[in-house]
Design an enzyme around this catalytic site. Structure first.
Site: not given
Ligand code: IPM
Ligand code: MG
Length: 366
Positions: A226, A254, A194, A250, A145
């Site tokens: 993942d 959700d 990751k 982020d 970001y």
């Protein structure tokens, strides 16, 4: 607790932001009255409304109001209308500037199922019954970001890149928050990255293990992002605290909110090294239902409860808001987003809009 004076910067923002904030301020007023505190509110323009008024999503003078306050309460920003403004002027940039300006690197997003809403979860009952109660500790002011963003055309072909960059210091401070958070709960920390592909994740994994010896009472595990996305729907009961970088957090938050029934119910806190924080629901500005008195203000109301607890040390006051929300749900009141799907279950529910929801919860504060 003795009576306190607190200055709260209030960002209503765009879309449903003003509606959900108005209900939340009524509830804060009720708390102030009951416990003898004084909360004073300063309005701050941020997001689309600030672009319209001031030509930028968070003018410095607005950020200064936030920095001078004891904490910031935020509704939501963004909307269709500003989708075509240049990237650096988008409403969301205001939010990023606020988080960075407040030094709020640690974003705490709980995923907890309210027993009254268990049937609203899209997961099978036997999975939900094992329990969903975990926290995502998301790094908030670093990573992709905030790394360099570039767009260029080379030999007639357009390229764009966003740099995912972390220093060991940034990783260490957020991972320490992860350990500390786990220490106060079930003492299990899952670090999500990751590292099979990304250098930034390999550094992340190294650093989290280097500091783990300071927290021998916390069990640390590693998980690829993942796989984590899969495990959150397969068996969420395995998680206590997840610590992860900005963009992974982020996305996973959700997903985590959805399995609890509704994104409209989830609050969040964002803190730096002091007690000043930014408190906001994790949902967006929902322009499709804005101004129709349909939004669920509970994510914001619970964010205000977190503010009382974490920034102001007002534990009883926070508890009385949470209890009022629980009583409200017990009584069967439901905004559209948490209305059960079957007629059978709907029989015992009473449909309410945003303002009625806020009023009922305020009345239930004992
Ligand atoms: C969130 C939101 C923001 C984010 C957007 C609006 C910039 O999705 O708080 O999760 O990505 O951090
Ligand atoms: Mg998000």
């Amino acid at each position: 607790m003795k009576a306190m004076n607190k200055k709260i910067a209030v960002i209503r923002g765009d879309g449903i932001g003003p509606e959900i904030i108005n209900q939340t301020l009524n509830i804060l007023d009720k708390i102030a009255e009951k416990y003898g505190h004084v909360f004073s509110y300063s309005d701050v323009d941020m997001g689309g409304i600030a672009i319209d008024r001031w030509g930028e999503p968070l003018p410095d003078k607005m950020l200064d109001i936030c920095k001078e306050s004891d904490s910031v309460l935020l509704g939501a920003v963004g909307g269709e209308k500003w989708n075509s403004v240049p990237g650096h002027l988008r409403p969301e940039k205001g939010l990023l500037k606020l988080r960075a300006g407040m030094g709020a690197y640690s974003n705490n997003r709980p995923a907890k199922i309210w027993p009254q809403l268990a049937s609203a979860s899209p997961l099978r009952k036997e999975i939900v019954d094992k329990g969903i109660d975990f926290i995502i500790v998301r790094e908030l002011i670093g990573g992709v970001y905030f790394g360099e963003h570039r767009s260029e055309t080379v030999n007639g072909t357009r390229y764009a890149s966003d740099l995912m960059i972390y220093s060991e210091k940034e990783i260490e401070r957020i991972c320490r928050i992860g350990f500390e958070t786990a220490r106060k709960r079930r003492k299990t920390l899952c670090s999500v990255e990751k590292s099979n592909v990304l250098d930034s994740s390999r550094l992340w994994k190294k650093v989290v293990h280097e500091i783990a010896s300071d927290y021998p009472d916390v069990m640390l595990s590693d998980m690829l992002v993942d796989n984590c996305a899969m495990q959150i729907v397969k068996d969420p009961s395995q998680f206590d605290v997840i610590v992860t970088e900005n963009m992974f957090g982020d996305i996973l938050s959700d997903e985590a909110s959805m399995i609890t029934g509704s994104i409209g119910m989830i609050p969040s806190s964002s803190l730096g090294d002091g007690t000043k924080g930014v408190y906001e629901p994790i949902h967006g500005s929902a322009p499709d239902i804005a101004g129709r008195d349909l939004a669920n203000p509970i994510g914001t109301i619970l964010s205000a409860a977190m503010m009382l607890k974490y920034s102001f040390g007002m534990i009883d006051e926070a508890d009385s808001i949470e209890n009022a929300v629980s009583d409200y749900l017990d009584a069967g009141y439901r905004t559209a987003d948490i209305m059960p799907r079957t007629d059978e279950e709907r029989k015992n529910c009473i449909f309410v809009g945003c303002s009625e929801c806020g009023k009922l919860i305020a009345d239930l504060i004992k």
